[in-house]
Write a protein that holds these residues in place. Sequence first.
Motif, PDB file in Angstrom:
ATOM      1  N   TYR A   1       1.077  -1.218  -0.211  1.00 58.90           N
ATOM      2  CA  TYR A   1      -0.200  -0.142  -0.507  1.00 58.90           C
ATOM      3  C   TYR A   1       0.669   1.120  -0.093  1.00 58.90           C
ATOM      4  O   TYR A   1       2.071   1.231   0.724  1.00 58.90           O
ATOM      5  CB  TYR A   1      -0.867   0.303   1.408  1.00 58.90           C
ATOM      6  CG  TYR A   1      -1.232   1.341   1.550  1.00 58.90           C
ATOM      7  CD1 TYR A   1      -3.050   1.160   0.504  1.00 58.90           C
ATOM      8  CD2 TYR A   1      -1.171   1.684   2.595  1.00 58.90           C
ATOM      9  CE1 TYR A   1      -3.450   2.874   1.685  1.00 58.90           C
ATOM     10  CE2 TYR A   1      -2.322   3.382   2.781  1.00 58.90           C
ATOM     11  CZ  TYR A   1      -3.083   3.615   1.739  1.00 58.90           C
ATOM     12  OH  TYR A   1      -3.171   4.875   1.955  1.00 58.90           O
TER      13      TYR A   1
ATOM     14  N   ARG B   1      -5.962   0.036   1.460  1.00 58.39           N
ATOM     15  CA  ARG B   1      -4.564  -0.147   3.390  1.00 58.39           C
ATOM     16  C   ARG B   1      -5.531  -1.295   3.777  1.00 58.39           C
ATOM     17  O   ARG B   1      -6.539  -1.700   3.591  1.00 58.39           O
ATOM     18  CB  ARG B   1      -5.205   1.375   4.410  1.00 58.39           C
ATOM     19  CG  ARG B   1      -4.908   2.000   3.956  1.00 58.39           C
ATOM     20  CD  ARG B   1      -5.386   3.403   5.039  1.00 58.39           C
ATOM     21  NE  ARG B   1      -5.096   2.756   6.819  1.00 58.39           N
ATOM     22  CZ  ARG B   1      -4.667   3.426   7.292  1.00 58.39           C
ATOM     23  NH1 ARG B   1      -4.661   4.522   7.382  1.00 58.39           N
ATOM     24  NH2 ARG B   1      -4.074   2.738   8.793  1.00 58.39           N
ATOM     25  N   PRO B   2      -4.396  -2.417   4.305  1.00 61.86           N
ATOM     26  CA  PRO B   2      -4.908  -3.924   4.158  1.00 61.86           C
ATOM     27  C   PRO B   2      -5.651  -3.684   5.473  1.00 61.86           C
ATOM     28  O   PRO B   2      -6.694  -4.818   5.277  1.00 61.86           O
ATOM     29  CB  PRO B   2      -3.397  -3.762   5.216  1.00 61.86           C
ATOM     30  CG  PRO B   2      -2.695  -3.431   4.853  1.00 61.86           C
ATOM     31  CD  PRO B   2      -3.223  -2.440   4.182  1.00 61.86           C
ATOM     32  N   ASP B   3      -4.971  -2.413   6.269  1.00 62.99           N
ATOM     33  CA  ASP B   3      -6.421  -2.747   8.061  1.00 62.99           C
ATOM     34  C   ASP B   3      -7.674  -2.813   7.410  1.00 62.99           C
ATOM     35  O   ASP B   3      -8.702  -2.715   8.076  1.00 62.99           O
ATOM     36  CB  ASP B   3      -5.382  -1.927   8.933  1.00 62.99           C
ATOM     37  CG  ASP B   3      -5.102  -0.692   8.521  1.00 62.99           C
ATOM     38  OD1 ASP B   3      -5.415  -0.455   6.767  1.00 62.99           O
ATOM     39  OD2 ASP B   3      -4.963  -0.210   9.293  1.00 62.99           O
TER      40      ASP B   3
ATOM     41  N   TYR C   1      -8.196 -12.450   7.580  1.00 64.23           N
ATOM     42  CA  TYR C   1      -6.644 -12.238   8.256  1.00 64.23           C
ATOM     43  C   TYR C   1      -5.809 -12.881   7.032  1.00 64.23           C
ATOM     44  O   TYR C   1      -5.157 -11.918   6.748  1.00 64.23           O
ATOM     45  CB  TYR C   1      -6.616 -12.804   9.556  1.00 64.23           C
ATOM     46  CG  TYR C   1      -5.569 -12.466   9.578  1.00 64.23           C
ATOM     47  CD1 TYR C   1      -4.348 -10.959  10.266  1.00 64.23           C
ATOM     48  CD2 TYR C   1      -4.329 -13.767   9.607  1.00 64.23           C
ATOM     49  CE1 TYR C   1      -2.938 -11.057  11.025  1.00 64.23           C
ATOM     50  CE2 TYR C   1      -2.352 -13.404  10.217  1.00 64.23           C
ATOM     51  CZ  TYR C   1      -2.292 -12.682  10.705  1.00 64.23           C
ATOM     52  OH  TYR C   1      -0.846 -12.049  11.198  1.00 64.23           O
TER      53      TYR C   1
ATOM     54  N   VAL D   1      -5.700 -10.917   3.756  1.00 63.05           N
ATOM     55  CA  VAL D   1      -5.387  -9.845   3.716  1.00 63.05           C
ATOM     56  C   VAL D   1      -3.723  -9.878   3.802  1.00 63.05           C
ATOM     57  O   VAL D   1      -2.802  -9.563   3.522  1.00 63.05           O
ATOM     58  CB  VAL D   1      -5.488  -8.947   5.428  1.00 63.05           C
ATOM     59  CG1 VAL D   1      -4.926  -7.666   4.984  1.00 63.05           C
ATOM     60  CG2 VAL D   1      -6.919  -8.443   5.070  1.00 63.05           C
ATOM     61  N   THR D   2      -3.084 -10.746   5.328  1.00 67.51           N
ATOM     62  CA  THR D   2      -2.122 -11.313   4.950  1.00 67.51           C
ATOM     63  C   THR D   2      -1.279 -11.632   3.760  1.00 67.51           C
ATOM     64  O   THR D   2       0.118 -11.320   3.787  1.00 67.51           O
ATOM     65  CB  THR D   2      -1.272 -12.139   6.341  1.00 67.51           C
ATOM     66  OG1 THR D   2      -2.758 -13.083   6.106  1.00 67.51           O
ATOM     67  CG2 THR D   2      -1.739 -11.346   7.577  1.00 67.51           C
TER      68      THR D   2
ATOM     69  N   GLN E   1       0.075  -8.964   1.438  1.00 70.53           N
ATOM     70  CA  GLN E   1       0.982  -8.913   2.054  1.00 70.53           C
ATOM     71  C   GLN E   1       2.028 -10.034   1.360  1.00 70.53           C
ATOM     72  O   GLN E   1       3.125  -9.143   2.090  1.00 70.53           O
ATOM     73  CB  GLN E   1       1.328  -8.209   3.693  1.00 70.53           C
ATOM     74  CG  GLN E   1      -0.040  -7.538   4.078  1.00 70.53           C
ATOM     75  CD  GLN E   1       0.316  -6.173   4.473  1.00 70.53           C
ATOM     76  OE1 GLN E   1       0.386  -5.331   3.212  1.00 70.53           O
ATOM     77  NE2 GLN E   1       0.192  -5.586   5.068  1.00 70.53           N
TER      78      GLN E   1
END
Lengths: 268, 280, 253
Positions: free
Chosen positions: C2, C125-127, C144, C147-148, C151
Amino acid sequence: MNITISDLHFSYAPNVKALNGISLTINAGEQVAIIGQNGAGKTTLVRHLNGLLKPTSGSVSIGDWDTTKHSVAKLASKVGYVFQNPDEQLFSKDVLTEVEFGPKNLGYKKNKIDQLVKRALELTELTGKQETNPYDLSPTWRKMVALASILAMDTPIVIFDEPTTGQDFTNITRIANVIAELKKTGKTVITITHDIDFCAENFERVIALSKGQVLLDGSPREILGQEEILAQTYVDPPQLTRLGKKIGLQETVITPQEFLKALAQRAG
Amino acid sequence: MAFINIQNLTYQYPTAKAPVLQNINLQINEGEFVAVIGANGAGKSTLCYALAGFVPHFFKGEFSGVVEVNGIQSSQAALAEWVLNVGLAFQNPFNQISGAKYTVFEEIAFGLENIGVEREQMKSRIEAAMKLTGIAELADRSPYSLSGGQQQRVALTSILVMQPKLLVLDEPTSQMDPIGTREIFAVIRDLSNSGMTVVMAEHKMEWIANFADRVIALKDGQILLEGKPNEVLTSDVLAENGFGISRYTSTAREAQKRNLWKKDSLPVTLEEAVEGFRRK
Amino acid sequence: MYIARASGLHQLHPLTKVLLTFCLLIAGLALPGNWTSYLIILLVIFPLSVWGKVFPNLLRITWLVSLPFAISVILIQSLFWGTGTPLFEFWIFAPKLEGARYAVISLGKIILVMSDFLLFSLTTRPDALMIALKQAGMPSSIAYIIVTTLQIVPSFQRKGATILDAQRSRGLETEGNLFVRAKALVPIVLPLVLGSLMEVEERAIAIEARAFNSRQTETSLIEIPDTQLQKNFRTVILIVMFLLIIFGILWRL
């Protein structure tokens, strides 16, 4: 082989200075400890010595080699670098193969490699574990495999990045023995450490960094007693130095031997 | 009844050939700060995992005996419930970063989000915790951009912010600079004074001696010694078994042989050493 | 991955961007025409990335990641394409016009997939994504993992860079011809894989210790602004996606 660093500046990103004008000469055979707070630039500095980082301005030379003019792989014949985390380099099926990797890359002859590897395994007390898979060893021993794999490269300069972190007493003693042995054979040793007692007892020169600059540079006795200046970079003097000061010993003592000697003199 | 009660704990990892903990018996009172020392491989981390519930819940393996915290047995509780009372931070800070957050501030929020703390309360708790551990100025940095020592502070803060009753720490300061280490020990001491129970595996004898209430020395998965820091850390048994001790103790022991240390007991802290070595 | 920028695209609700990303993907693959993927890249994805102020980044990463694919696709086509109009002959290579055409068309699909997902990850944004997915009813463990996983590229890059440094410091040559680079692969990839496996276990412990599996109703630190307009827009995208799929199937029958 001397190391010459002149007016070294380095930034990871614009406006974020990691090193801010460092000039140093480290002579062949010196045992140097680099101390200072988290983020002071210790790792950034030593990463310049084998060309992993190139100066933003200024220069770093190993002997007559400017680090910008040679690849890391070439510089590896002059500077060995033991990384903090062994798991970021171990990949071989057994300890022997792992330790042979470096000297093979450097193109040494077979019997020279055999000799160097044997010596490195002895020094790190890994003899007998040659055929073990590194990942079957405990983290403590993996650390020693990583150490041996650099020692076997027989470089005139060896760098350790926080070798004692997370290690127990026995292993710290082992690492101290390795450093003493390197000293005996005339190698230059440069070690980043937070363990100030380890630093006091095993090195002849101490460089304290703070905010990307050299704060202090000299013998442990000159440097490690300067409590107030060291505090700027979040370092305490060694235990016995603090003790010596508090009980009013005249000179700065840093090792147990010195402390006991001073004590005996005082007692008369 | 003690806050922590371990009885006849023996544990063996699934792939191991021998138990890593053997017949551990231990009682710890609420608000005590207990340090666990020992060589690498002696079982310190496993004891931490057993208190934090990950042994046996996460690692499986052969578990016998009882680990009881605050009247509840770990084997009877679900791990998801257990961690609400028991916080754990361990050595490698990099692997404790959740990977789902963008800044340090948000990273620390991860646990609070999971337990459903309201947003405003969450912010004030995070700010307070960051102030305590001295990382307020790192709030907007990416957790990945930090040095190892700073990441360790973030890992510790991420657990502290959840206000566990029992705080289990496995070498939480290994990568911190010397004064930073001392500051973190002082913070943990304060927390323990205010009622948090702390169990910490560590090698740093000087700060254990200064700040812990009690020391447990492990060897080969068994308790070799336990007691007050100045009893355990000065014991001959410790020296004979290859434990590291502070320079105050080892030097005073040498001095004793040369008749330069006159007291009966050996020092473990700077103050005690000064007291004994000061010219009368 | 991001990149924080003040842009309208950044401010869109993550779900809006998720749907948009899938919609573009489906459009590129379902719509007829050999050059559709290129049209979507040029006319939709690139302009969107300009709006999101990440165009240079998108271009650079897409180029870097697509290059190996491009080389291998072209190589394979020029080696193995059977009959057709020969372009030229060199040693064992005899590319045909039809083969080259096919290579360029399939490459378009690869570049579409990459630039599409890149556009999403560069501007989301990942969060925020994780919270949005959970609010939409997805179990937190799955959110989770998604999202991970997104990343994983930067995380491998970080780890890979350190390992590369460690091995170069042991004299490993990594610069030079293909053979030199291939030889360097094992000492770099193996610690990366083994390290990642060990990391997974510790990370699982770390997030569990932070009550990841707690049954409490979760809250979130950051607010994710949503608007009625965006909600309507998402409904429209859903319908478009549905139609695209139907159209794609019917057209192929």
